[in-house]
Scaffold this active site. Sequence first.
Site, PDB file in Angstrom:
ATOM      1  N   ASP A  11     -78.104 -10.515  43.595  1.00 51.13           N
ATOM      2  CA  ASP A  11     -79.368 -10.960  43.002  1.00 51.13           C
ATOM      3  C   ASP A  11     -79.569 -10.200  41.687  1.00 51.13           C
ATOM      4  OD1 ASP A  11     -81.941 -12.099  42.808  1.00 51.13           O
ATOM      5  OD2 ASP A  11     -82.208 -11.968  44.973  1.00 51.13           O
ATOM      6  N   ASP A  66     -82.475 -14.394  39.013  1.00 48.00           N
ATOM      7  CA  ASP A  66     -83.875 -14.465  39.418  1.00 48.00           C
ATOM      8  C   ASP A  66     -84.774 -14.930  38.275  1.00 48.00           C
ATOM      9  OD1 ASP A  66     -86.007 -13.550  41.453  1.00 48.00           O
ATOM     10  OD2 ASP A  66     -86.621 -12.509  39.629  1.00 48.00           O
ATOM     11  N   GLU A  93     -82.191 -19.621  39.527  1.00 49.66           N
ATOM     12  CA  GLU A  93     -83.384 -19.818  40.360  1.00 49.66           C
ATOM     13  C   GLU A  93     -84.424 -20.548  39.523  1.00 49.66           C
ATOM     14  OE1 GLU A  93     -86.421 -17.130  40.830  1.00 49.66           O
ATOM     15  OE2 GLU A  93     -87.055 -17.925  42.759  1.00 49.66           O
ATOM     16  N   HIS A 126     -86.769 -16.173  51.174  1.00 49.63           N
ATOM     17  CA  HIS A 126     -87.703 -15.044  51.341  1.00 49.63           C
ATOM     18  C   HIS A 126     -89.042 -15.279  50.666  1.00 49.63           C
ATOM     19  CE1 HIS A 126     -85.892 -14.775  47.464  1.00 49.63           C
ATOM     20  NE2 HIS A 126     -86.785 -13.879  47.106  1.00 49.63           N
ATOM     21  N   ASP A 127     -89.221 -16.394  49.988  1.00 51.30           N
ATOM     22  CA  ASP A 127     -90.475 -16.659  49.289  1.00 51.30           C
ATOM     23  C   ASP A 127     -91.356 -17.690  49.982  1.00 51.30           C
ATOM     24  OD1 ASP A 127     -89.971 -14.872  47.211  1.00 51.30           O
ATOM     25  OD2 ASP A 127     -88.911 -16.365  46.011  1.00 51.30           O
TER      26      ASP A 127
HETATM   27  C1  NOJ Z   1     -88.366 -14.849  42.499  1.00 55.36           C
HETATM   28  C2  NOJ Z   1     -88.029 -14.081  43.747  1.00 55.36           C
HETATM   29  O1  NOJ Z   1     -87.416 -14.951  44.666  1.00 55.36           O
HETATM   30  C3  NOJ Z   1     -89.312 -13.500  44.263  1.00 55.36           C
HETATM   31  O2  NOJ Z   1     -89.163 -12.932  45.546  1.00 55.36           O
HETATM   32  C4  NOJ Z   1     -89.797 -12.486  43.260  1.00 55.36           C
HETATM   33  O3  NOJ Z   1     -91.050 -11.982  43.685  1.00 55.36           O
HETATM   34  C5  NOJ Z   1     -89.948 -13.121  41.876  1.00 55.36           C
HETATM   35  N1  NOJ Z   1     -88.826 -13.926  41.518  1.00 55.36           N
HETATM   36  C6  NOJ Z   1     -90.090 -12.049  40.828  1.00 55.36           C
HETATM   37  O4  NOJ Z   1     -88.880 -11.376  40.648  1.00 55.36           O
END
Ligand code: NOJ
Length: 565
Positions: A113, A214, A268, A335-336
């Site tokens: 990541d 990211d 992403e 995870h989000d």
């Molecule tokens: C996307 C990530 O998946 C998330 O978990 C993170 O909080 C934000 N980007 C900021 O880096």
Amino acid sequence: MKDNNYIHAQSGLEKDARAWWKEGVLYQIYPQSFKDTNGDGYGDFKGVIEKLDYLESLGITMVWMNPFFGSPLVDNGYDVSDYTSIHPRYGTMEDFDAMLEGLHSRGIKFVLDVVVNHSSIEHVWFQQSRSSRDNIYRDYYHWWPAEKGTPPFRDSIFDPEGAWQFDEKTNAYYLHYFAKEQPDLNWENPKVRAEIYEIMKFWAQKGVDGFRMDAFQYASKDTTFPEWPKGHEKEYDKWYGMRPQLHDYLKEMYKEVIEPYQLFAVAEGSGTTFQDAHDLVDAERNELQVAYHFDCRDIVKDVPSYQLSDFKAVFSKWDDSFKDKGWLAIYLSNHDVSRLVSRYGNSAPAFRSLSTQMLNTFLLSMRGTPYTYYGDELGMTNIDMPTIEEYVDVSAIGDYHRAKAAGEDMTEFMKKLNFNSRENGRTPMQWDATVNAGFSSVKPWKKVNENYLEINVEAQEKDPKSVLNHFRKMVQLRKDHAVLVYGDYQILDEAHPDIYAYTRTLKDKQFLVLLNFSDTESTITLPQVVGILKPLINNYDAFEIIEDRITLQAYQATICELTNL
Ligand code: NOJ
Ligand code: CA
């Protein structure tokens, strides 16, 4: 993969070539929640090492791990203060090397990541940058001198106060699209880019196989920071990111890192149009390789319900746009967001296993690289966190304050948060029925879901019909049949209210996928489909077909080979 299938695959592919990252099955590990070995309540690298055989037994071929670098952990590691060090919580660099070696020796690739839209405020670059206006690191970040007045409004994804943070020391504001502890790096500065490529090379030399970039669509900004017209806030991604020069930077990164080390990278977020997504990942552009869009995530809003027609439409339109060129990630959870089964399936005891199996059948039978989030191979569910005091996530807390300031009904807000919060997806992995689900010998950093007595690896290992064993079978089926990787996708009876049916076709092979998204029996008539062979996989014992009418039980999922070609 069986070679004979892949000969077909290769000859069937006209534009883009075969690639291991297309043929792979990815498993996402949230490291602090996977397995704790030193009794501090946090998962660690040694925990992953302990579970290498488990990972291998799943049949997965790629692991993406969320950040584990030096960090004050304001956003659980998405605020990096040292990109080439390991946060002691996870272990040492030697542990990392051993983990990577253990994965590689089992044929599993590793995806790192890379969090470089922003750093942590504790990164030495930012410490320097904020120290004086003429510091050589000043231009590593975006600053607005206060004598020019208040900067034009920019919203922040996490911070209810907006994306500009006043910093007294130099009487200026710095920009942060996420939390105020995550200042955005200035990608327009070639020195910043060079530093980042060095970091990526460091990890490439260690042997990582790919990168997940990211929040990368936001990396490039209009640094004149003009006022934006009213209504721009409805199109956040368009205004806040995807500036044309982003592609120059990606091409540069490709030349510097991706190509020489033969890696791949996932973006992403993929802009606001199909064209944006293609511009990021199409092979001939030499930028990134896999698009990770958010449309599927956005089908589900604040309550656990959605229209199957929307689900079908999203996946069909993306597949259509990518049928000749480019490559997609196929995912429903990470995870989000909340848990797979709680969000898209049915977590009621009678249907939890069946509906998770149905969703995993979907994920592993679409075109694109399937992503499974740890625990979803078991059907782990959301947890119940009704009060804000239990939340630690910077995003949940930010949203809470934002809603409060806007005068929202906070009881309603908490209901939505309880369902939607990303904390749902971060609870400890449920290994067995011992204390703390076998995750840790002490109280874990995040509470274990109380259903661990029932939903855990050990229990499911013993049951040939478990969600876990179904997942393994499905992974194997995909690995055995190139048609599931590269085959054309064709939706059937799109208007059917309960059943999602489609074929995958590659040369002389054709598979029919049938998924009942409802909690009742449902029948579909498919006159165009003839020559159905017995199911290759099925989450029920029976499969009912009378002439061209197929009846599926609640959440039944099956894949059959067709012989009509
Ligand atoms: C996307 C990530 O998946 C998330 O978990 C993170 O909080 C934000 N980007 C900021 O880096
Ligand atoms: Ca630990």
